[in-house]
Design an enzyme around this catalytic site. Sequence first.
Site, mmCIF file in Angstrom:
data_model
loop_
_atom_site.group_PDB
_atom_site.id
_atom_site.type_symbol
_atom_site.label_atom_id
_atom_site.label_comp_id
_atom_site.label_asym_id
_atom_site.label_seq_id
_atom_site.Cartn_x
_atom_site.Cartn_y
_atom_site.Cartn_z
ATOM 1 N N GLU A 272 1.054 -1.688 0.259
ATOM 2 C CA GLU A 272 -0.503 0.044 -0.007
ATOM 3 C C GLU A 272 0.784 0.939 -0.157
ATOM 4 O OE1 GLU A 272 -1.438 3.649 0.766
ATOM 5 O OE2 GLU A 272 -2.558 2.653 2.652
ATOM 6 N N CYS A 306 -1.932 9.498 3.225
ATOM 7 C CA CYS A 306 -0.861 8.805 1.814
ATOM 8 C C CYS A 306 -2.580 8.946 0.543
ATOM 9 C CB CYS A 306 -1.200 7.028 1.235
ATOM 10 S SG CYS A 306 -2.739 6.424 2.267
#
Length: 501
Positions: A272, A306
């Site tokens: 990720e 993120c």
Amino acid sequence: MSLTLPSDFTLRESTRKFIDSGPKQLLINGAWVPALDGQTFSTVNPANGEELAQVALAGVEDVARAVHAARAAFEMGPWSQMSGAERGEYLWRLADLIDQHADELAELETLDNGKPLRVSRRGDLPAASKHFRYYAGWASKLEGSTIPVSIPNQFVYTLREPAGVVALIIPWNFPLLMAAWKLAPALACGNTAILKPAEETPLTALRLGELVLEAGFPDGVINILTGPGEPTGAAMAANMGVDKVAFTGSTETGRKILRAAADSNLKKVSLELGGKSPNVIFADANIESAIKGANWAIFSTAGQECVAGSRLFIERPVYEQVLDGLRQQAERIRVGSGFTPKVHIGPIVSAAQLERVMGYIEGGREQADLVTGGQRLGGDLAEGYFIQPTIFAHQKDDLPLVKDEIFGPVAAVTAFDSMEELVARANSTAYGLAAGVWTQNLSKAHRFAQAVKAGTVWINGYGMFDAAAPFGGYKESGFGREMGKEALDLYTRVKSVWVSI
Ligand code: ADP
């Protein structure tokens, strides 16, 4: 350890006790141990640069020890033979302990990461315990299937088995929550784990380790190693005894982990990674809520997320109005120590990150129009790593400020004229983690949601997560889906069994 905190804030006794309890050690095979070579590193409070604790720095041999313990616990210990229902009870116990110690864990998170205490306590903490409870439920529901094959007299079924020893490498922006995102499904599936928190923020993972012991997990099921990417993380990714590595962090480090897996035992990998998420405001949106939402999408967590909505696309007819609204909102954000009441956002996590973000801001001044912000904060915040919420307006998508993940409070805002142009520009990035769209026109919203290359799309909202909803990237934002039942695929393998009948 002497801690400087805002004068009107007193740390809880238990938090102080943890900080004062001396150098932090590694959790290997159910016991706290120093690194074999005795090395330590320091973790600091980003609000004032003060050292919070000395922490053991795990070397290659410590990684080997932890892998050995996890392997023994997996192959011989009770964990992998235990029923899923019983494993679920352990997860549930850990969730209860997290809730019981939530105030203390939230304080540790704010000390180490800097985020406002209110955010740690009301956001990260309940999300972490909910995660363990969600996967506690899945532990008893890991089913295979029966497969009708074309060959006569064959009965074929599948078994869903744990991957084995899993290495979990996590970043510093949501330290405890990221630990939960990875540990909960890994444990539910019957794996044994080695968790490495980021070197910037090891404290809550270490306190979680104490709660793991209190919950009575068998020795070696959860091991916690602290240390930097090199040598600690790299040794985990390269270790021949690790069956799977799950990573959240930068795209650059993701590539290194993939290479380490390729060059060692081809361990299973899920990544990720970074993002540069487009957030789109159409002229027909509820403008007031779009401005608020877009402001929060980039500036909450000081952009250190993120999924931060860092590229803002505004439809031309409302461009000036929205830009002005964003500027006003950004200027109202209160930046300061996470322990100061009513602060909206805290510091950047480290001196190194601060320098990186300021580098982008300085470069941006020459390439785009600075709308607001752009300064490091001084005065009584001068010792910490604080940056003003910053907005740049631009018309070129190939600027570093627009292309690169900055991981700081910096928004790049631009105007667009058509859906076609919007989709092309929104997708003209190496990343594909998330996107947002604000409009009252349903078909526009869904057309954009289908056209954008991103693993998550929020319509008339931004940044919502739930343990039940899968999350992950397209393109260089990584692969594999965490959360939801999709995460079970990350931590299991499927075996086909053929029976001649
Ligand atoms: P950031 O740039 O946001 O700090 P990183 O990707 O460097 O993100 O860090 C995320 C996590 O990856 C941290 O736990 C860090 O220690 C770890 N890490 C960094 N480099 C490596 C590496 N070469 N191998 C494995 N893990 C690493």
